[in-house]
Motif scaffolding. Structure first.
Motif, short mmCIF file in Angstrom:
data_model
loop_
_atom_site.label_atom_id
_atom_site.label_comp_id
_atom_site.label_asym_id
_atom_site.label_seq_id
_atom_site.Cartn_x
_atom_site.Cartn_y
_atom_site.Cartn_z
N ASP A 85 10.82 51.27 47.23
CA ASP A 85 11.53 49.95 46.97
C ASP A 85 12.44 49.89 48.31
O ASP A 85 12.61 51.05 49.08
CB ASP A 85 12.61 50.26 45.70
CG ASP A 85 12.99 49.07 45.17
OD1 ASP A 85 12.87 47.83 45.69
OD2 ASP A 85 13.72 49.00 44.38
N ASP A 86 12.93 48.73 48.76
CA ASP A 86 13.95 48.48 49.52
C ASP A 86 13.33 49.06 50.80
O ASP A 86 14.25 49.58 51.79
CB ASP A 86 15.33 49.14 49.22
CG ASP A 86 15.83 48.48 48.14
OD1 ASP A 86 15.64 47.50 47.41
OD2 ASP A 86 16.73 49.35 47.40
N GLU A 110 10.07 40.97 48.67
CA GLU A 110 10.94 40.63 47.58
C GLU A 110 11.86 39.49 48.20
O GLU A 110 12.00 39.40 49.18
CB GLU A 110 11.63 42.04 47.00
CG GLU A 110 12.32 42.87 47.66
CD GLU A 110 13.05 43.92 47.03
OE1 GLU A 110 12.85 44.10 45.80
OE2 GLU A 110 13.81 44.78 47.63
#
Ligand code: C2E
Ligand code: CA
Ligand code: CA
Ligand code: CA
Length: 280
Positions: free
Chosen positions: A180-181, A237
């Motif tokens: 993530d990220d 995202e």
């Protein structure tokens, strides 16, 4: 001057007191919410050019009776600090899996779809994380291939070898792993190639300025190229507009998540908006 200095100090003290009061109140409310499971999960679609919906990310929501909705960006770090994240993370996993089980039963969830679940580093580092995950999968009778765990790069800072061992065990179960990220943490390329990771989630800060900032575009391109070499896929995202989507398509990012495709919504709405209405 002496007098006003004293007043300033008094004001400062009052302000500091207010901050720590809010914090204490928040901790108390969070303990209560955790004990009585006052959370809800929202689901945001994840999209592929060819197939449309390919899964969802489960995102926790907490509506306090006095304060209204409190952002997970605010309360998750507090829950991590005071140790509640382990119980909250357990609730999230249980809830997300019971939702997938229900959707599999009603035929509204495709076996090829993945439910992405955020896992805090503290939760991941628990000695019993793996048996807990296995237990939950069995309890809900959900195939591991329907699960994708979102972890962050910084998790790797702690103890790489035990982290790797756990990640490999999760892969052996048949579940998937995403970082993530991606791009905001500290993972080095040296580690990245060791990791049994399926997917990099390129952080929304890079996507946001993709159209205006040449260096952000270069970073996104580089991440996509690197992932290809490593046999990983990339999901962008924070895709908010058609322009973002078009640009990402041009640079061969095949997976997307963001307001352009849909906001996080409660379970029933997720099905109504993104599954039954197959025009998207
Ligand atoms: P995240 O994991 O990076 O989740 C993505 C965040 O971006 C979500 O915020 C989502 O609602 C938001 N988002 C999605 N599409 C867009 C878009 O197009 N534009 C913009 N500006 N934002 C978009 P949310 O739900 O407020 O969650 C914030 C953070 O809280 C998450 O960031 C994650 O770090 C944490 N979090 C949320 N749910 C959980 C959970 O169940 N467990 C854990 N450990 N952390 C969670
Ligand atoms: Ca996430
Ligand atoms: Ca993210
Ligand atoms: Ca984040």
């Amino acid at each position: 001057a002496k007098e006003s200095g004293r007043n300033t100090f008094a004001l400062y003290k009052t302000a500091m007191q207010a901050v720590s009061d809010r914090r204490l109140e928040m901790e108390k409310a969070l303990h209560h919410a955790t004990e009585f499971k006052l959370f809800e999960l929202y689901y945001q679609p994840q999209i592929n050019d060819k197939e449309g919906v390919i899964g969802a990310e489960a995102l926790i929501r907490w509506k306090d009776k006095d304060k209204g909705f409190i952002s997970p960006a605010e309360f998750i770090p507090i829950a991590e600090e005071i140790g509640l994240i382990v119980d909250i993370g357990h609730w999230v996993l249980n809830e997300a899996l019971s939702q997938v089980a229900a959707w599999l039963k009603s035929g509204e969830w495709d076996l090829s779809w993945r439910m992405s679940i955020n896992v805090s580093p503290i939760q991941f580092q628990q000695a019993n994380f793996l048996p807990m995950l296995q237990n939950q999968l069995e309890k809900h009778d959900v195939p591991a291939c329907c699960v994708d765990l979102e972890i962050t790069e910084n998790m790797l800072l702690s103890d790489l070898s035990s982290c790797l061992e756990k990640m490999n065990a999760i892969k052996a179960l048949g579940a998937h792993l995403s970082i993530d990220d991606f791009g905001t943490g500290y993972s080095s390329l040296k580690y990245l190639k060791l990791l049994p990771v399926d997917r990099l989630k390129i952080d929304q800060s890079f996507v946001r300025d993709l159209l205006t900032d040449k260096s952000d575009e270069a970073i996104v391109r580089a991440v996509i190229a690197m992932a290809k070499v490593l046999g990983m896929s990339v999901i962008a995202e924070g895709v908010e507009t058609l322009e973002h989507y078009n640009r990402l398509r041009e640079i061969d990012c095949f997976y997307y998540q963001g307001y352009y495709f849909g906001h996080p919504v409660p379970a029933k709405e997720f099905i109504d908006l993104f599954v039954h209405d197959s025009s998207t």
